[in-house]
Design a protein around this motif. Structure first.
Motif, short mmCIF file in Angstrom:
data_model
loop_
_atom_site.label_atom_id
_atom_site.label_comp_id
_atom_site.label_asym_id
_atom_site.label_seq_id
_atom_site.Cartn_x
_atom_site.Cartn_y
_atom_site.Cartn_z
N THR A 85 0.85 -1.19 0.00
CA THR A 85 0.00 0.00 0.00
C THR A 85 0.88 1.24 0.00
O THR A 85 1.93 1.26 0.64
N GLY A 86 0.47 2.26 -0.73
CA GLY A 86 1.24 3.49 -0.77
C GLY A 86 2.14 3.57 -1.98
O GLY A 86 2.26 2.64 -2.77
N ARG A 87 2.79 4.74 -2.13
CA ARG A 87 3.69 4.96 -3.27
C ARG A 87 5.04 4.31 -2.99
O ARG A 87 5.62 4.49 -1.92
N VAL A 88 5.52 3.57 -3.96
CA VAL A 88 6.73 2.76 -3.81
C VAL A 88 7.86 3.33 -4.66
O VAL A 88 7.66 3.67 -5.83
N ALA A 89 9.05 3.46 -4.08
CA ALA A 89 10.27 3.80 -4.81
C ALA A 89 11.25 2.67 -4.59
O ALA A 89 11.51 2.28 -3.45
N ALA A 90 11.76 2.10 -5.68
CA ALA A 90 12.65 0.94 -5.57
C ALA A 90 13.97 1.23 -6.29
O ALA A 90 13.98 1.75 -7.40
N LEU A 91 15.06 0.91 -5.63
CA LEU A 91 16.39 1.03 -6.21
C LEU A 91 17.00 -0.36 -6.20
O LEU A 91 17.56 -0.81 -5.20
N LEU A 92 16.84 -1.07 -7.34
CA LEU A 92 17.30 -2.46 -7.41
C LEU A 92 18.60 -2.53 -8.18
O LEU A 92 19.59 -1.95 -7.76
N GLU A 93 18.61 -3.21 -9.31
CA GLU A 93 19.84 -3.34 -10.08
C GLU A 93 20.28 -1.97 -10.55
O GLU A 93 19.49 -1.14 -10.97
N LEU A 94 21.59 -1.74 -10.50
CA LEU A 94 22.16 -0.44 -10.78
C LEU A 94 21.75 0.06 -12.16
O LEU A 94 21.97 -0.61 -13.17
N GLY A 95 21.13 1.25 -12.20
CA GLY A 95 20.78 1.86 -13.48
C GLY A 95 19.71 1.12 -14.24
O GLY A 95 19.56 1.34 -15.45
N MET A 96 18.95 0.24 -13.57
CA MET A 96 17.91 -0.51 -14.26
C MET A 96 16.89 0.46 -14.86
O MET A 96 16.36 1.32 -14.17
N GLY A 97 16.64 0.34 -16.14
CA GLY A 97 15.71 1.24 -16.82
C GLY A 97 16.39 2.42 -17.48
O GLY A 97 15.74 3.15 -18.24
N PHE A 98 17.67 2.63 -17.23
CA PHE A 98 18.39 3.72 -17.89
C PHE A 98 18.72 3.33 -19.33
O PHE A 98 19.04 2.18 -19.62
N ASP A 99 18.63 4.31 -20.21
CA ASP A 99 19.03 4.12 -21.61
C ASP A 99 20.40 4.74 -21.79
O ASP A 99 20.59 5.94 -21.55
N ASP A 100 21.38 3.93 -22.20
CA ASP A 100 22.76 4.40 -22.29
C ASP A 100 22.94 5.57 -23.25
O ASP A 100 23.87 6.37 -23.09
N ASP A 101 22.07 5.67 -24.26
CA ASP A 101 22.23 6.74 -25.26
C ASP A 101 21.56 8.04 -24.85
O ASP A 101 21.80 9.08 -25.46
N PHE A 102 20.73 7.99 -23.82
CA PHE A 102 20.07 9.20 -23.34
C PHE A 102 20.94 9.86 -22.27
O PHE A 102 21.76 9.22 -21.63
N THR A 103 20.73 11.15 -22.09
CA THR A 103 21.49 11.86 -21.06
C THR A 103 20.94 11.52 -19.68
O THR A 103 19.85 10.95 -19.53
N GLY A 104 21.70 11.90 -18.67
CA GLY A 104 21.23 11.68 -17.31
C GLY A 104 19.93 12.40 -17.05
O GLY A 104 19.04 11.86 -16.38
N ARG A 105 19.80 13.61 -17.58
CA ARG A 105 18.57 14.38 -17.37
C ARG A 105 17.37 13.68 -18.02
O ARG A 105 16.30 13.57 -17.42
N GLN A 106 17.57 13.19 -19.25
CA GLN A 106 16.48 12.49 -19.94
C GLN A 106 16.09 11.21 -19.19
O GLN A 106 14.90 10.90 -19.04
N ASN A 107 17.09 10.50 -18.70
CA ASN A 107 16.81 9.28 -17.94
C ASN A 107 16.12 9.61 -16.62
O ASN A 107 15.25 8.86 -16.16
N ALA A 108 16.50 10.72 -16.02
CA ALA A 108 15.85 11.13 -14.77
C ALA A 108 14.37 11.41 -15.01
O ALA A 108 13.52 11.02 -14.20
N TYR A 109 14.06 12.08 -16.11
CA TYR A 109 12.66 12.35 -16.45
C TYR A 109 11.89 11.04 -16.63
O TYR A 109 10.78 10.87 -16.09
N MET A 110 12.48 10.10 -17.39
CA MET A 110 11.78 8.84 -17.65
C MET A 110 11.59 8.04 -16.36
O MET A 110 10.51 7.50 -16.11
N SER A 111 12.64 7.95 -15.54
CA SER A 111 12.56 7.18 -14.30
C SER A 111 11.53 7.78 -13.35
O SER A 111 10.76 7.05 -12.70
N ALA A 112 11.53 9.11 -13.25
CA ALA A 112 10.58 9.77 -12.36
C ALA A 112 9.14 9.57 -12.83
O ALA A 112 8.23 9.42 -12.01
N GLN A 113 8.93 9.55 -14.16
CA GLN A 113 7.58 9.29 -14.69
C GLN A 113 7.13 7.88 -14.36
O GLN A 113 5.96 7.64 -14.04
#
Length: 406
Positions: A85-113
């Motif tokens: 129950t509630g909003r969940v934030a998970a930090l599992l495998e390092l950089g999971m979901g990051f796209d290597d070709d995108f910038t850190g800012r772009q990845n931050a936007y995608m991860s936060a969404q």
């Protein structure tokens, strides 16, 4: 506030004798089972109450990462269920979901969404994300240029930019530098004090004992122990040294704490006392007082060599100081069956006010891991008070000499 309820959770993978068996099971009629199940987790049940911090420990291959994947929904369980129950934030495998070709800012936007934040919220959060991550101009460079530590900085900053109801953290923090690890754990502590429910997977016993209210120990895919962090981590320490003809026992003491005893039993403790300068047993000492730890033991069997060690731990189970006779070049050799030994460790109580416990170990070699005869946690408990020294805080008494410079 968030709650996690894990009930009868299990995960198994199908193992086929060959590729043809897999194909035959798929296409041939009759639904004949041609595989066997390999269980990596079986019958795991526990609850993390709102605002509680729980640590998950276990050796490599115990099933910790699989458990977190099932809890967060990145893998499906074979049996059982998970409710959150509630909003969940998970930090599992390092950089999971990051796209290597995108910038850190772009990845931050995608991860936060993906965490459920709107674009407007992310724009408001971005200055805080950048400030906490401290990666400078790399924020606008492709993630493929990042070190593992920089990926961890960004991933943690995004996941914790807003206090979640539930925070789940895997071993990813272990790759960061010491400075950022301290910074991250400070934020985790702040969030738990504010009511965030925490699930922390770590090999770092100190982290689990200092942050968590309770601990869960996994062993070979099963729940081996659940309870107070110090007791669970003592049991974990015993399992690390487990060998053939090795026993691990736990007993509840009068104060409600659990004592762990492990080893082959070749040597056993007879008594242990903390003595003052008059050789009187004490339970309360003062800061800086000269004391000695007197240990008596018996050889149940003949042994080639014996090392005796002790470890002083604070009230949270954190190591304060430990040593053994191997490091002091004082090892006994060729001991007979039934032989008794007595040893004194003399030292000053250069530690802060508080309650402490003493662990005692008998083993061969420099550590108990290779060959442990007996390891006993919480052999004795004592308190330290400050009766004559200048006021100070902390677990170590390190009196300085103060002088003003012109």
């Amino acid at each position: 506030m968030g709650q996690i309820t894990v009930q009868g959770l299990g995960k198994a993978y199908k193992k086929y004798p060959n590729e043809w068996a897999r194909l035959a099971e798929w296409v041939l009629p009759g639904h004949r089972q041609r595989h066997k199940l390999i269980w990596v987790l079986q019958n795991i049940s526990f609850t993390v109450s709102p605002g509680e911090a729980v640590g998950i420990a276990g050796m490599n291959g115990a099933g910790k990462s699989t458990l977190l994947k099932l809890i967060t929904g990145t893998a499906m369980p074979t049996t059982g269920s998970v409710e959150m129950t509630g909003r969940v934030a998970a930090l599992l495998e390092l950089g999971m979901g990051f796209d290597d070709d995108f910038t850190g800012r772009q990845n931050a936007y995608m991860s936060a969404q993906l965490l459920g934040h709107s674009v407007e919220e992310i724009e408001q959060m971005m200055p805080e994300i950048e400030a906490f991550a401290e990666i400078g101009d790399y924020m606008d460079r492709p993630v493929r240029m990042y070190s593992s530590g920089m990926q961890m900085r960004l991933a943690f900053s995004v996941a914790t930019a807003r206090r979640p109801d539930i925070l789940i953290v895997d071993e990813a923090l272990s790759v960061g530098d010491a400075y950022f690890q301290h910074k991250s754990f400070d934020r985790i502590r702040d969030y738990t004090e504010q009511g965030t429910t925490l699930l922390l997977v770590s090999h770092d016993k100190a982290a689990i004992q200092s942050i968590c209210d309770r601990a869960v120990l996994l062993s070979e895919g099963k729940l081996a122990m659940e309870g107070e962090p110090e007791s669970v981590m003592d049991f974990y320490n015993a399992l690390l040294a487990e060998r053939e003809n090795y026993k691990v026992e736990q007993t509840v003491q009068e104060d409600g704490k659990t004592q762990t005893i492990s080893g082959t039993g070749d040597v056993t403790l007879l008594s242990a006392e903390l003595l003052d300068s008059d050789e009187q047993a004490i339970e309360v000492g003062s800061v800086g007082q000269s004391v000695s730890l007197r240990i008596r033991a018996r050889c149940v069997y003949s042994i080639e060599n014996l090392v005796v060690g002790y470890l002083i731990k604070d009230r949270l189970g954190q190591p304060v100081f430990g040593t053994n006779t191997f490091h002091h070049k004082s090892v006994l050799n060729h001991l007979d069956k039934g032989q008794d030994i007595t040893i004194d460790f003399a030292f000053g109580l250069c530690i802060g006010e508080g309650s402490y416990s003493v662990t005692i170990a008998f083993h061969a070699g420099d550590t108990h891991v290779a060959k442990s005869y007996e390891w006993r946690d919480r052999v004795l408990v004592f308190s330290v008070i400050n009766t004559s020294k200048e006021p100070f805080v902390g677990v170590a008494w390190l009196p300085p000499k103060v002088r003003w410079l012109p």
